[in-house]
Write a protein that holds these residues in place. Structure first.
Motif, short mmCIF file in Angstrom:
data_model
loop_
_atom_site.label_atom_id
_atom_site.label_comp_id
_atom_site.label_asym_id
_atom_site.label_seq_id
_atom_site.Cartn_x
_atom_site.Cartn_y
_atom_site.Cartn_z
N ILE A 96 0.72 -1.06 -0.12
CA ILE A 96 -0.20 -0.26 -0.14
C ILE A 96 0.83 1.63 -0.13
CG2 ILE A 96 -1.56 1.23 1.34
CD1 ILE A 96 -2.56 -1.52 2.37
N PRO A 97 0.86 2.38 -1.61
CA PRO A 97 1.65 3.18 -0.87
C PRO A 97 1.32 4.23 -0.39
CG PRO A 97 0.78 2.73 -3.69
CD PRO A 97 0.09 1.29 -2.71
N ALA A 98 2.63 5.42 -0.37
CA ALA A 98 2.02 5.92 1.57
C ALA A 98 3.03 7.31 0.91
CB ALA A 98 2.35 5.70 2.72
N GLY A 99 2.72 8.47 1.66
CA GLY A 99 3.71 9.20 1.21
C GLY A 99 5.29 9.34 1.76
N LEU A 100 5.99 9.01 1.18
CA LEU A 100 7.30 8.65 1.34
C LEU A 100 8.68 9.92 2.19
CD1 LEU A 100 9.06 6.93 -1.93
CD2 LEU A 100 8.37 6.07 0.03
N HIS A 101 8.65 9.36 3.58
CA HIS A 101 9.11 10.43 4.21
C HIS A 101 10.42 9.92 5.05
CE1 HIS A 101 7.92 7.75 7.50
NE2 HIS A 101 6.77 7.74 7.11
N GLY A 102 11.10 10.63 5.65
CA GLY A 102 11.86 10.38 6.51
C GLY A 102 11.73 11.37 7.45
N PRO A 103 12.90 11.40 8.83
CA PRO A 103 13.88 10.64 8.74
C PRO A 103 13.40 9.20 8.60
CG PRO A 103 13.44 12.16 10.76
CD PRO A 103 12.54 12.15 10.40
N ALA A 104 14.31 8.24 7.76
CA ALA A 104 14.90 6.74 8.00
C ALA A 104 15.62 6.29 7.96
CB ALA A 104 13.90 6.77 7.11
N THR A 105 16.04 5.11 8.40
CA THR A 105 17.21 4.40 7.74
C THR A 105 17.29 3.36 7.68
OG1 THR A 105 18.32 5.70 10.32
CG2 THR A 105 19.23 3.89 9.54
N VAL A 106 17.75 3.14 6.87
CA VAL A 106 18.35 1.94 6.03
C VAL A 106 18.88 0.84 6.21
CG1 VAL A 106 18.02 0.90 3.77
CG2 VAL A 106 16.50 2.98 4.48
N ASP A 107 19.02 -0.41 6.42
CA ASP A 107 20.36 -1.02 6.62
C ASP A 107 20.19 -2.01 5.08
OD1 ASP A 107 21.69 -3.21 6.63
OD2 ASP A 107 21.00 -4.63 8.52
N VAL A 108 21.09 -2.40 4.64
CA VAL A 108 21.38 -2.45 3.02
C VAL A 108 22.11 -4.39 2.54
CG1 VAL A 108 21.13 -0.85 1.60
CG2 VAL A 108 23.56 -1.96 2.22
N GLY A 109 21.92 -4.77 4.30
CA GLY A 109 22.71 -5.93 4.26
C GLY A 109 24.73 -5.93 3.14
N ASN A 110 24.32 -7.03 2.32
CA ASN A 110 25.34 -7.13 1.13
C ASN A 110 24.10 -7.11 0.07
OD1 ASN A 110 26.95 -6.60 -0.60
ND2 ASN A 110 28.10 -8.88 0.35
N ALA A 111 22.87 -6.48 -0.50
CA ALA A 111 22.21 -6.75 -0.74
C ALA A 111 22.67 -5.21 -2.57
CB ALA A 111 21.03 -6.72 -0.74
N GLY A 112 23.14 -5.40 -3.71
CA GLY A 112 22.83 -4.77 -4.41
C GLY A 112 21.77 -4.07 -4.50
N THR A 113 20.60 -4.60 -4.68
CA THR A 113 19.51 -4.33 -5.05
C THR A 113 19.04 -3.44 -4.15
OG1 THR A 113 17.78 -6.31 -4.15
CG2 THR A 113 18.13 -6.13 -6.82
N VAL A 114 18.92 -3.79 -3.02
CA VAL A 114 18.38 -2.72 -2.14
C VAL A 114 19.44 -1.36 -2.08
CG1 VAL A 114 18.55 -2.49 0.31
CG2 VAL A 114 18.02 -4.29 -0.56
N MET A 115 20.92 -1.70 -2.28
CA MET A 115 21.89 -0.54 -2.08
C MET A 115 21.72 0.13 -2.75
SD MET A 115 25.69 -2.09 -2.50
CE MET A 115 25.38 -2.77 -1.60
N ARG A 116 21.36 -0.30 -4.43
CA ARG A 116 21.16 0.96 -5.91
C ARG A 116 19.97 1.10 -6.15
NH1 ARG A 116 25.30 -4.10 -7.15
NH2 ARG A 116 27.30 -2.29 -6.94
N PHE A 117 18.67 0.59 -5.68
CA PHE A 117 18.04 0.81 -6.00
C PHE A 117 16.83 1.84 -5.14
CE2 PHE A 117 16.35 -4.11 -8.40
CZ PHE A 117 17.47 -3.33 -9.49
N LEU A 118 17.39 1.44 -4.53
CA LEU A 118 16.61 2.64 -3.22
C LEU A 118 17.09 4.12 -2.76
CD1 LEU A 118 15.30 0.32 0.05
CD2 LEU A 118 13.79 0.82 -2.00
#
Length: 446
Positions: A96-118
């Motif tokens: 369910i999409p919503a207004g994207l907002h921060g502050p937020a912290t993202v843990d990408v692990g070692n996932a190329g798709t997460v660190m590059r797509f987001l």
């Protein structure tokens, strides 16, 4: 279900006592799941992902989107028994999409798709989004995404590293427009910009300006999935317009998407049929797909197997002999570890080419494969863009994985034919292939 070994344990790779004969239900595609999550999060209406992959990489993606305000509801349904439609059952995620907002912290692990797509998604958030991850993630290339976003109007703090950790100062929108990038180290640089581009004010025109672009099928997957949610994408043409992608600004539709099995993760199970002279069926193998792993049918046929693709799935039957191969893997580099393992058990040498970019993956896969196979008695030579593998009698020993899921499955393939192979950190397979030890031993009837 047996207990998955701890990360520090040595896992005795099961030795096949004869030809394998099994049906293996391979979990959903990581590439499709994570692209589907991003597109659904950016859509103008709710959508569904059915049969998503539940693994470390996809849960990191879902957690990151939730941190930015997207609602993801997880359900499990057994409705397939009532409807007769197998795609109707199993796990489903409602996004369910919503207004994207921060502050937020993202843990990408070692996932190329997460660190590059987001990071491109984060430019659309109202507020700051901080990205961090595993130590290895700091070494993986991200400069293409960072530089491109800055050129398109984003504010990003990375202290000049061109890598993690970094902070995106989202302004709720991004101008977009034309941008040149060198994506020769990762096709995900291109996919990252294309996925968020419909939400940019001017869309985007991405031009790859560097050397040969690896993993083009993954960009085709991105383009195909964008079109499925209503985006207008102009693909590269031949000649002067090659390696140019244009995405127009538009609203994205919420879709009901059933995720295909991960064809690259099917590789070790199909390899088991080839190596043991047995037969393995992978149900629900798509008749048409953009997944690069579909090329396994061609490669494993050349190496001595025979494939039959029907509406029920893909069956691979081994002949009892494995042949060496000379193959360009630039489009399907993720298959390299498993192919190197099979090639080490072949009856003639192999040359794997076009994969210099694998030095920048979860680990330096070319160096790791060379070292680990050679320490079991093999003869692997690293070249400028690949590996030359000359089969030798192998012996048991510890096969190190370097926290790389595909190294772990490569070691398991070797263990089918070589007594005494022990895999360090087989639990790293949870990155994209949860419950691998159970699936593997189940295939062998153990």
């Amino acid at each position: 279900m047996t207990e998955t070994p701890a990360l520090t344990d040595l896992w005795p790779a099961p030795l096949a006592d004869g030809p394998v004969n099994a049906t293996v239900q391979v979990p959903g595609s990581k590439s499709v799941t994570n692209r589907g999550l991003v597109l659904a999060a950016l859509a103008a209406e709710p959508g569904w992902l059915r049969r998503p992959l539940r693994s470390r990489d996809t849960l990191l993606m879902a957690g990151a989107l939730r941190a930015m305000g997207v609602k993801i509801e997880e359900t499990v349904s057994s409705s397939s028994s009532a409807t007769g439609d197998p795609a109707a059952g199993g796990e489903a995620w409602r996004i369910i999409p919503a207004g994207l907002h921060g502050p937020a912290t993202v843990d990408v692990g070692n996932a190329g798709t997460v660190m590059r797509f987001l990071p491109p998604v984060a430019t659309l958030a109202d507020g700051t989004v901080h990205f961090d991850g595993d130590p290895r993630s700091y070494e993986r290339p991200l400069h293409g995404v960072i530089d491109a976003l800055r050129a398109l109007g984003a504010r990003i703090e990375d202290e000049g590293r061109g890598a993690l950790p970094l902070t995106v100062h989202g302004g709720g929108a991004l101008d977009g427009g034309k941008v040149d990038i060198d994506a020769s180290s990762s096709s995900q640089f291109v996919s990252a910009l294309l996925l968020s581009a419909p939400r940019f004010n001017q869309g985007v025109e991405v031009r790859h300006t560097g050397p040969s672009l690896p993993s083009l099928p993954h960009i085709r997957m991105t383009v195909d999935m964008l079109r499925c949610v209503g985006a207008q994408v102009d693909e590269p043409e031949t000649g002067g317009e090659a390696n140019v992608w244009r995405v127009s600004p538009s609203a994205l539709l919420g879709r009901d998407l059933t995720v295909e099995p991960d064809l690259s993760n099917a590789q070790p199970f199909l390899a088991a049929a080839l190596v043991t002279g047995g037969r393995v069926l992978v149900p629900d193998w798509p008749l048409r797909t953009t997944q690069p792993g579909d090329r396994l049918r061609e490669i494993f046929t050349e190496m001595g197997g025979s494939c039959e693709l029907t509406e029920q799935g893909l069956a691979l039957t081994g002949s009892g002999r494995v042949h060496g191969i000379d193959v360009d893997l630039s489009d399907v580099g993720e298959l390299t570890p498993g192919l190197a393992a099979v090639a080490a058990l072949a009856d003639s040498p192999s040359t794997l080419r076009g994969i210099a970019h694998l030095r920048l993956h979860e680990t330096d896969r070319l160096a790791a494969l060379t070292k680990e196979i050679n320490e079991l008695g093999g003869d692997v030579t690293e070249t400028a863009d690949g590996l030359v593998i000359r089969p030798r009698p192998l012996r048991g020993g510890v096969f190190h994985t370097y926290d790389d899921h595909r190294m772990a499955t490569a070691g398991a393939i070797l263990g089918l034919a070589v007594p005494g192979v022990e895999i360090e950190n087989v639990g790293t397979t949870a990155k994209t292939l949860p419950d691998f030890p159970d699936l593997w031993t189940g295939m062998l009837g153990n």
